[in-house]
Design a protein around this motif. Structure first.
Motif, PDB file in Angstrom:
ATOM      1  N   LYS A  31       0.870  -1.174   0.000  1.00  0.00           N
ATOM      2  CA  LYS A  31       0.000   0.000   0.000  1.00  0.00           C
ATOM      3  C   LYS A  31       0.905   1.221   0.000  1.00  0.00           C
ATOM      4  CE  LYS A  31      -3.835   2.200   2.320  1.00  0.00           C
ATOM      5  NZ  LYS A  31      -4.988   2.019   3.171  1.00  0.00           N
ATOM      6  N   SER A  45      -5.169   4.538   6.342  1.00  0.00           N
ATOM      7  CA  SER A  45      -6.604   4.307   6.489  1.00  0.00           C
ATOM      8  C   SER A  45      -7.017   3.107   5.640  1.00  0.00           C
ATOM      9  CB  SER A  45      -7.385   5.553   6.075  1.00  0.00           C
ATOM     10  OG  SER A  45      -7.105   5.859   4.726  1.00  0.00           O
ATOM     11  N   SER A  46      -8.260   2.729   5.781  1.00  0.00           N
ATOM     12  CA  SER A  46      -8.843   1.600   5.028  1.00  0.00           C
ATOM     13  C   SER A  46      -8.085   0.294   5.267  1.00  0.00           C
ATOM     14  CB  SER A  46      -8.912   1.921   3.536  1.00  0.00           C
ATOM     15  OG  SER A  46      -9.657   3.087   3.305  1.00  0.00           O
ATOM     16  N   PRO A  48      -7.972  -3.337   6.243  1.00  0.00           N
ATOM     17  CA  PRO A  48      -9.006  -4.375   6.336  1.00  0.00           C
ATOM     18  C   PRO A  48      -9.106  -4.943   7.743  1.00  0.00           C
ATOM     19  CG  PRO A  48      -7.509  -4.801   4.495  1.00  0.00           C
ATOM     20  CD  PRO A  48      -6.924  -3.678   5.281  1.00  0.00           C
ATOM     21  N   THR A  49     -10.311  -5.391   8.117  1.00  0.00           N
ATOM     22  CA  THR A  49     -10.525  -5.930   9.463  1.00  0.00           C
ATOM     23  C   THR A  49     -10.234  -7.418   9.559  1.00  0.00           C
ATOM     24  OG1 THR A  49     -12.859  -6.227   8.961  1.00  0.00           O
ATOM     25  CG2 THR A  49     -12.234  -4.192  10.101  1.00  0.00           C
ATOM     26  N   THR A  86      -9.114  -0.024  11.786  1.00  0.00           N
ATOM     27  CA  THR A  86      -9.110   0.292  10.347  1.00  0.00           C
ATOM     28  C   THR A  86      -8.216   1.472  10.004  1.00  0.00           C
ATOM     29  OG1 THR A  86     -11.069   1.685  10.601  1.00  0.00           O
ATOM     30  CG2 THR A  86     -11.440  -0.637   9.995  1.00  0.00           C
ATOM     31  N   THR A  87      -7.643   2.136  11.022  1.00  0.00           N
ATOM     32  CA  THR A  87      -6.713   3.245  10.781  1.00  0.00           C
ATOM     33  C   THR A  87      -5.552   3.144  11.768  1.00  0.00           C
ATOM     34  OG1 THR A  87      -7.817   4.750  12.319  1.00  0.00           O
ATOM     35  CG2 THR A  87      -8.548   4.812  10.017  1.00  0.00           C
TER      36      THR A  87
END
Length: 168
Positions: A31, A45-46, A48-49, A86-87
């Motif tokens: 990323k 951010s974003s 994944p859980t 998630t962040t």
């Protein structure tokens, strides 16, 4: 006062999932890039859980980032995070990073794996189609090694001492 020269660093991040037994999976794709100047924080951010499907007994996840030394670039751990996170804000200096990502080449065993055997050297071996697969030593969840066999499809596999007999 003249301006202080600063150089930007380009970073990439990767995520792994860790089971309740401490088994770390392969990393996500990178990323980034993030361009970072000394003293900057990076807001990620974003995140994944958890895995989208499957029963993996995932308990936590680990966030890694690239760290470039004089010879190479490695992913090093930034944080261990709860699954619901998630962040994350990365404010670590390069010298504060944790361990190097151990699972960069690890994959789960193929779902079509057959003939599973335990080798006396501490790894598992199995086959699928025309390929023999081996796990990492003492890590039955990590399968980075595959060896194509240039014959017919494999029909069986057996261990004799330290040797692996592949039957086609």
């Amino acid at each position: 006062d003249p301006p202080v020269a600063t150089s930007a660093e380009t970073r990439y991040y990767a995520l792994t999932y860790v089971s309740a037994y401490g088994e770390e999976g392969p990393p996500s794709g990178p990323k980034g890039p993030y361009t970072v100047y000394p003293g900057d924080e990076v807001d990620i951010s974003s995140i994944p859980t958890g895995p989208a499907s499957g029963t993996y007994n995932v308990a936590t996840k680990r966030l890694y980032r690239t760290n470039t030394g004089s010879d190479s670039t490695e992913y090093q751990m930034v944080a261990s995070l709860p699954l619901a996170t998630t962040t994350h804000t990365d404010a670590l200096e390069n010298s504060q990073l944790g361990v190097i990502l151990p699972s960069i080449t690890w994959d789960p065993p193929p779902s079509s794996l057959r003939g599973l055997r335990v080798h006396p050297s501490g790894f598992l071996v199995g086959y699928s189609g025309k390929t023999v697969y081996c796990s990492e030593l003492y890590l039955p969840h990590a399968w980075p090694y595959s060896y194509p066999v240039n014959t017919e499809a494999i029909v069986g596999i057996e261990i004799f001492g330290n040797s692996i007999l592949v039957m086609t």
